[in-house]
Design an enzyme around this catalytic site. Structure first.
Site, PDB file in Angstrom:
ATOM      1  CB  SER A 136      -0.894  -0.057   1.247  1.00  8.38           C
ATOM      2  OG  SER A 136      -1.968   0.960   1.079  1.00  8.38           O
ATOM      3  CG  ASP A 154      -5.838  -3.987  -3.654  1.00  2.41           C
ATOM      4  OD1 ASP A 154      -6.755  -3.094  -3.340  1.00  2.41           O
ATOM      5  OD2 ASP A 154      -4.791  -3.998  -3.550  1.00  2.41           O
ATOM      6  CG  HIS A 168      -5.619  -2.635  -0.101  1.00  2.00           C
ATOM      7  ND1 HIS A 168      -4.474  -2.423  -0.969  1.00  2.00           N
ATOM      8  CD2 HIS A 168      -5.064  -1.512   1.081  1.00  2.00           C
ATOM      9  CE1 HIS A 168      -3.663  -1.682  -0.670  1.00  2.00           C
ATOM     10  NE2 HIS A 168      -3.966  -1.016   0.762  1.00  2.00           N
TER      11      HIS A 168
END
Length: 399
Positions: free
Chosen positions: A170, A336, A369
């Protein structure tokens, strides 16, 4: 705006002579930028600054086994040890430790709280030596590149010329890409996970919702809540709730909660938390405010919004990696929708365009995610295999 501090203006800073570690803990702090402040993308100068970090394992004699782990938006440096605020295990204890994918019997692992954070690294809740009050919105706006420059100062401070590997998911993946682009000679291998080379319009929009929730809270007090003894708890909780939805997926939410009611057998016909998913999000929001600073949330989300690795290269992403010798492993997850696979493929295509050494793995999962933080055996095997092969290659380059 220029923020230039002098050492005697930072009363809460530790001694620059030695890193400090609380009794029984891994946490260390380094006071950096004493000779030359950190140059920020905004034009401001920041220094000296404190970087809080943890280490695991032992640095070898040639200093060739250092692995830098970069944390995500609401993460911290407690990657593989007990978080002193929450009392919970680190966020990657399943991947980092003796015999794990990132084997601390073999590697020296470093994880630092990012610039602008609220877990020991200089950020908006720290004292501004010029006013002797918390910086608040007087803290300069920062970028992902600024975070990485601060990390590079820490790596210099530790006497490490070249990192064996930089890993992160991320926002951590953004830092990995920035490291590879800005310091190619210092990164032997890089693992950007569930990330993107620039923040999308949709993600900027979600961040703006969160920031507006914080700033609409009357307890935010124009960012001066610490001076005035208040905290924008409601606003920060709403920001966290909205963001948390993006970390999951509809199948994961449905499997976990469906439309089940919370502690009742019929609808309440009110605005209480009738559904389990509502109760879950409220818990996520309320627990988050106990460990995170609202202004840090503003600054870090803004740094993500500004991230665009191609922008300094006339919009050509591949130019950011031209001539790179770094070995890359790009990882994405099928469910995601915050950093979907096409965003990760753009990174791979850019690396392909400059004939970089890159592998790509898309992992099938319905966990969304946050899959990179959860138990995903294929992800674990991918990371283990890549690091093992890269380490073998690294050793061949050593004298």
């Amino acid at each position: 705006m220029t923020v230039v501090n002098t050492p005697d203006q930072l009363p809460s800073a530790p001694s620059p002579a030695l890193d400090t570690a609380p009794e029984g803990g891994h946490s260390k702090r380094a006071l950096l930028g004493l000779d030359a402040p950190l140059q920020l993308d905004s034009g401001a100068l920041l220094g000296p600054l404190t970087v809080a970090y943890e280490t695991y394992g032992t640095l070898n004699a040639t200093k060739s086994n250092a692995v830098l782990v970069c944390h995500a938006l609401t993460g911290d440096q407690y990657v593989a040890s007990i978080n002193p605020v929450t009392g919970k295990p680190g966020w990657w204890t399943g991947l980092i430790g003796p015999g794990q994918a990132v084997d601390t019997d073999r590697f020296f692992v470093i994880c630092a709280n990012v610039l602008g954070g609220c877990m020991g690294t200089t950020g908006p809740k720290d004292l501004n030596p010029n006013s002797c009050k918390p910086f608040g919105l007087d803290f300069p706006v920062i970028t992902i590149a600024d975070m990485v420059r601060a990390q590079a100062m820490l790596i210099d401070h530790l006497g490490i010329d070249s990192l064996f590997c930089v890993i992160g998911g991320s926002m951590g993946g953004m830092q990995v890409l920035q490291w590879a682009a800005a310091y190619p000679q210092r990164v032997f291998a890089a693992v950007p996970i569930a990330t993107a080379a620039r923040h999308s319009a949709q993600n900027i929009a979600f961040h703006e919702v969160g920031r507006q929730a914080i700033m609409a809270d009357p307890e935010w007090r124009e960012g001066r809540y610490l001076d005035q003894g208040t905290r924008p708890r409601a606003g920060l909780a709403v920001a966290r709730m909205a963001a948390h939805i993006t970390y999951l997926s509809e199948p994961a939410l449905h499997r976990k909660f469906g439309r089940r009611l919370q502690a009742r057998d019929r609808l309440g016909f009110s605005f209480d938390a009738d559904f389990q998913v509502e109760s879950y999000l409220r818990y996520q929001g309320s627990s988050f405010v106990e460990r995170f600073d609202a202004n840090s949330y503003l600054y870090i989300t803004r740094a993500m919004d500004y991230f665009d690795l191609a922008q300094p290269h006339d919009g050509v992403l591949s130019a950011a990696f031209k001539g790179t010798k770094t070995r890359f492993c790009v990882v994405s997850f099928t469910s995601d929708w915050l950093f979907p696979t096409p965003e990760n493929r753009k990174i791979v295509h850019a690396l392909n365009a400059v004939a970089a050494n890159v592998s790509f793995v898309e992992i099938e999962t319905d966990k969304g995610h946050d899959a990179f933080l959860l138990d995903e055996p294929e992800f674990n095997r991918t990371l283990t295999g890549f690091i093992s092969s890269a380490w073998a290659a690294r050793q061949k380059t050593m004298p």
